[in-house]
Design a protein around this motif. Structure first.
Motif, PDB file in Angstrom:
ATOM      1  N   ARG A   1      62.235  73.986  70.238  1.00  0.00           N
ATOM      2  CA  ARG A   1      62.223  73.048  71.175  1.00  0.00           C
ATOM      3  C   ARG A   1      61.516  73.366  72.498  1.00  0.00           C
ATOM      4  NH1 ARG A   1      66.617  71.397  74.129  1.00  0.00           N
ATOM      5  NH2 ARG A   1      67.880  73.321  73.745  1.00  0.00           N
ATOM      6  N   ARG A   2      60.823  74.464  72.679  1.00  0.00           N
ATOM      7  CA  ARG A   2      60.087  74.797  73.642  1.00  0.00           C
ATOM      8  C   ARG A   2      58.853  75.214  73.405  1.00  0.00           C
ATOM      9  NH1 ARG A   2      65.028  77.816  74.090  1.00  0.00           N
ATOM     10  NH2 ARG A   2      66.144  77.633  76.056  1.00  0.00           N
TER      11      ARG A   2
ATOM     12  N   THR B   1      52.363  81.261  83.648  1.00  0.00           N
ATOM     13  CA  THR B   1      52.560  80.199  82.659  1.00  0.00           C
ATOM     14  C   THR B   1      53.849  79.451  82.611  1.00  0.00           C
ATOM     15  OG1 THR B   1      53.537  81.610  81.272  1.00  0.00           O
ATOM     16  CG2 THR B   1      51.365  81.437  80.880  1.00  0.00           C
ATOM     17  N   VAL B   2      53.930  78.220  81.860  1.00  0.00           N
ATOM     18  CA  VAL B   2      54.980  77.214  82.372  1.00  0.00           C
ATOM     19  C   VAL B   2      55.825  77.217  80.889  1.00  0.00           C
ATOM     20  CG1 VAL B   2      55.832  75.204  82.813  1.00  0.00           C
ATOM     21  CG2 VAL B   2      54.179  76.145  84.245  1.00  0.00           C
ATOM     22  N   VAL B   3      56.970  77.105  80.811  1.00  0.00           N
ATOM     23  CA  VAL B   3      57.989  76.857  79.654  1.00  0.00           C
ATOM     24  C   VAL B   3      58.520  75.563  79.767  1.00  0.00           C
ATOM     25  CG1 VAL B   3      59.768  77.731  78.240  1.00  0.00           C
ATOM     26  CG2 VAL B   3      58.479  79.426  79.177  1.00  0.00           C
ATOM     27  N   ILE B   4      58.268  74.534  78.902  1.00  0.00           N
ATOM     28  CA  ILE B   4      58.725  73.167  79.011  1.00  0.00           C
ATOM     29  C   ILE B   4      59.507  73.289  77.599  1.00  0.00           C
ATOM     30  CG2 ILE B   4      58.297  70.888  78.761  1.00  0.00           C
ATOM     31  CD1 ILE B   4      55.489  71.281  79.917  1.00  0.00           C
ATOM     32  N   THR B   5      60.806  72.658  78.077  1.00  0.00           N
ATOM     33  CA  THR B   5      61.935  72.537  77.130  1.00  0.00           C
ATOM     34  C   THR B   5      62.111  71.204  76.801  1.00  0.00           C
ATOM     35  OG1 THR B   5      62.980  74.454  77.790  1.00  0.00           O
ATOM     36  CG2 THR B   5      64.404  73.097  76.504  1.00  0.00           C
TER      37      THR B   5
ATOM     38  N   VAL C   1      48.300  74.912  75.139  1.00  0.00           N
ATOM     39  CA  VAL C   1      50.017  74.885  74.350  1.00  0.00           C
ATOM     40  C   VAL C   1      50.110  75.950  73.447  1.00  0.00           C
ATOM     41  CG1 VAL C   1      51.837  73.785  73.685  1.00  0.00           C
ATOM     42  CG2 VAL C   1      50.553  72.662  75.423  1.00  0.00           C
ATOM     43  N   THR C   2      50.795  76.857  73.356  1.00  0.00           N
ATOM     44  CA  THR C   2      51.397  77.711  72.201  1.00  0.00           C
ATOM     45  C   THR C   2      52.708  77.622  72.075  1.00  0.00           C
ATOM     46  OG1 THR C   2      51.413  79.545  73.964  1.00  0.00           O
ATOM     47  CG2 THR C   2      49.460  79.244  72.617  1.00  0.00           C
ATOM     48  N   PRO C   3      53.216  78.138  70.749  1.00  0.00           N
ATOM     49  CA  PRO C   3      54.637  78.200  70.521  1.00  0.00           C
ATOM     50  C   PRO C   3      55.332  79.097  71.322  1.00  0.00           C
ATOM     51  CG  PRO C   3      53.400  78.045  68.551  1.00  0.00           C
ATOM     52  CD  PRO C   3      52.592  78.368  69.605  1.00  0.00           C
ATOM     53  N   PHE C   4      56.550  78.901  71.734  1.00  0.00           N
ATOM     54  CA  PHE C   4      57.247  79.731  72.563  1.00  0.00           C
ATOM     55  C   PHE C   4      58.435  80.725  71.789  1.00  0.00           C
ATOM     56  CE2 PHE C   4      61.241  81.002  74.860  1.00  0.00           C
ATOM     57  CZ  PHE C   4      60.573  81.462  75.964  1.00  0.00           C
ATOM     58  N   LEU C   5      58.086  81.704  71.765  1.00  0.00           N
ATOM     59  CA  LEU C   5      58.965  82.495  70.860  1.00  0.00           C
ATOM     60  C   LEU C   5      60.234  83.309  71.634  1.00  0.00           C
ATOM     61  CD1 LEU C   5      55.936  85.045  69.625  1.00  0.00           C
ATOM     62  CD2 LEU C   5      56.895  83.026  68.448  1.00  0.00           C
ATOM     63  N   ASN C   6      61.495  83.005  70.912  1.00  0.00           N
ATOM     64  CA  ASN C   6      62.454  83.752  71.347  1.00  0.00           C
ATOM     65  C   ASN C   6      62.535  85.021  70.706  1.00  0.00           C
ATOM     66  OD1 ASN C   6      63.389  81.378  72.367  1.00  0.00           O
ATOM     67  ND2 ASN C   6      64.334  80.541  70.496  1.00  0.00           N
ATOM     68  N   GLY C   7      62.763  86.169  71.692  1.00  0.00           N
ATOM     69  CA  GLY C   7      62.730  87.594  71.281  1.00  0.00           C
ATOM     70  C   GLY C   7      64.408  87.901  71.157  1.00  0.00           C
ATOM     71  N   GLU C   8      64.616  88.661  70.099  1.00  0.00           N
ATOM     72  CA  GLU C   8      65.941  89.545  70.035  1.00  0.00           C
ATOM     73  C   GLU C   8      65.650  90.818  69.637  1.00  0.00           C
ATOM     74  OE1 GLU C   8      69.919  89.274  67.407  1.00  0.00           O
ATOM     75  OE2 GLU C   8      68.628  87.834  67.326  1.00  0.00           O
TER      76      GLU C   8
END
Length: 367
Positions: free
Chosen positions: A211-212, A256-260, A289-296
């Motif tokens: 979604r981001r 950069t900007v994160v859009i949800t 525009v590049t994919p947003f990565l969720n990191g854990e």
């Protein structure tokens, strides 16, 4: 013997002869009976011998049969043991096969995830880098350094002082207690080292957020609020491939900007296109525009780190205003006679106050 002789025998002699004959016949009869009994006994002995031979023969046959049965049972038991061993081995192999299948499935999922990440066109916004001639030994993989920014809560009545040279800080720490002249009075302060628990090794599992998106290559001459508003308007429109925007955030450290988005199916289509032209009114700018990565964090090792040039001073009373006291402390610790040296920075926090000190990476000085 002549008839004359017989004629001489009287009646008594004839009676004796008859008696003898009867006795002879009696014993003859007994003899015949004994012979008959003897024959019966002999026949009985022969029969018994035959029975004994037959019994011995049957006994030997039974013994052979029992031994054959034992051999058969032994062979059956051995076969059963082998079958059980084979079954146990088969069970173990099936368990190992299941484990291998699970590992293969896990590796397939991992491979799919890594493959998806490699297809993201590095999955990070473009940032300019340059090689300045420096090399590093033992580096076998691509890696990114993360600069530490540690927020340290200062207690009241303390000061942080950073010297230009590590040797000076170590001298101050070795002396521990310091007499500091503050106007007409003298105070005693204690020097203590600054220690932090910092990560020495970090592994992260990353996943593409559905979604981001991450928007980079933003116009630097435009104000931040205007950039956020124009991006919000552009990516909210369906004709631009967008949809309903839930939130947008500026990441100041990377520019950069994160859009949800509200829906899940919008981010991938926009990142697949990558280059987007956004209308800022007077001018159109091409953003990426590049994919947003969720990191854990999957693995992290912690180590103890010591500030080599910064010293914590404690036990400072509130006997004058903050600026004057801080200046007097700096003057004291700059003097070589007091074990000090050139001070790079100092901050004093009066009693009863709370202050957060920010520690950055101590970059090596140019030679």
């Amino acid at each position: 013997m002549s008839t004359e002789d017989f004629s001489l025998m009287d009646g008594q002699s004839l009676g004796c002869l008859d008696h003898v004959l009867r006795e002879i016949n009696k014993y003859k009869t007994q003899h015949e009976a004994l012979l008959a009994e003897q024959k019966i006994l002999r026949d009985g002995i022969d029969n018994n011998n035959n029975f004994a031979k037959q019994f011995q023969k049957r006994s030997e046959g039974r013994k052979t049969s029992i031994e054959d049965e034992k051999k058969k049972r032994t062979m059956i038991i051995q076969k059963e043991k082998k079958c059980r061993a084979v079954q146990n081995e088969n069970t173990k192999l099936q368990v190992e096969i299941l484990k291998v299948k699970e590992e293969l499935h896990s590796l397939d999922q991992r491979n799919t995830s890594l493959k998806k990440q490699t297809e993201i066109s590095t999955a990070v916004p473009e940032r300019r880098v340059v090689f300045r001639g420096n090399t590093k030994e033992g580096a076998h993989a691509v890696s990114f350094d993360v600069n530490p920014r540690i927020v340290y809560p200062m207690e009241g009545g303390t000061a942080l002082i950073t010297f230009e040279e590590e040797d000076v800080a170590q001298k101050i720490l070795n002396l521990k207690d310091h007499l500091v002249q503050l106007g007409d009075c003298t105070i005693t302060v204690q020097a203590k080292p600054i220690q932090f628990l910092v990560p020495s090794y970090v592994e992260m599992e990353t996943q593409v957020c559905s979604r981001r998106i991450l928007v980079s290559n933003l116009p630097k001459e435009e104000p931040e609020d205007r950039v956020l508003d124009k991006l919000y308007i552009h990516f909210s429109r369906k004709k631009n491939g967008g949809g309903e925007v839930e939130d947008r955030d500026m990441l100041h450290d990377s520019g950069t900007v994160v859009i949800t988005f509200v829906d899940d199916n919008i981010a991938k289509c926009l990142s697949d296109k990558q280059d987007h032209e956004v209308d800022f009114g007077k001018k159109k700018y091409k953003v990426k525009v590049t994919p947003f990565l969720n990191g854990e964090i999957s693995q992290m090792k912690i180590c103890n780190s010591v500030c080599m040039r910064t010293v914590l001073l404690t036990g400072i009373p509130d006997i004058m205003d903050k600026d004057n006291l801080q200046d007097n402390m700096e003057i004291h610790f700059q003097k070589m006679a007091n074990g000090g040296g050139e001070v790079e920075g100092i901050m004093y926090n009066p009693p009863g106050h709370t202050t957060l000190a920010l520690f950055d990476e101590d970059s090596p000085k140019d030679s």
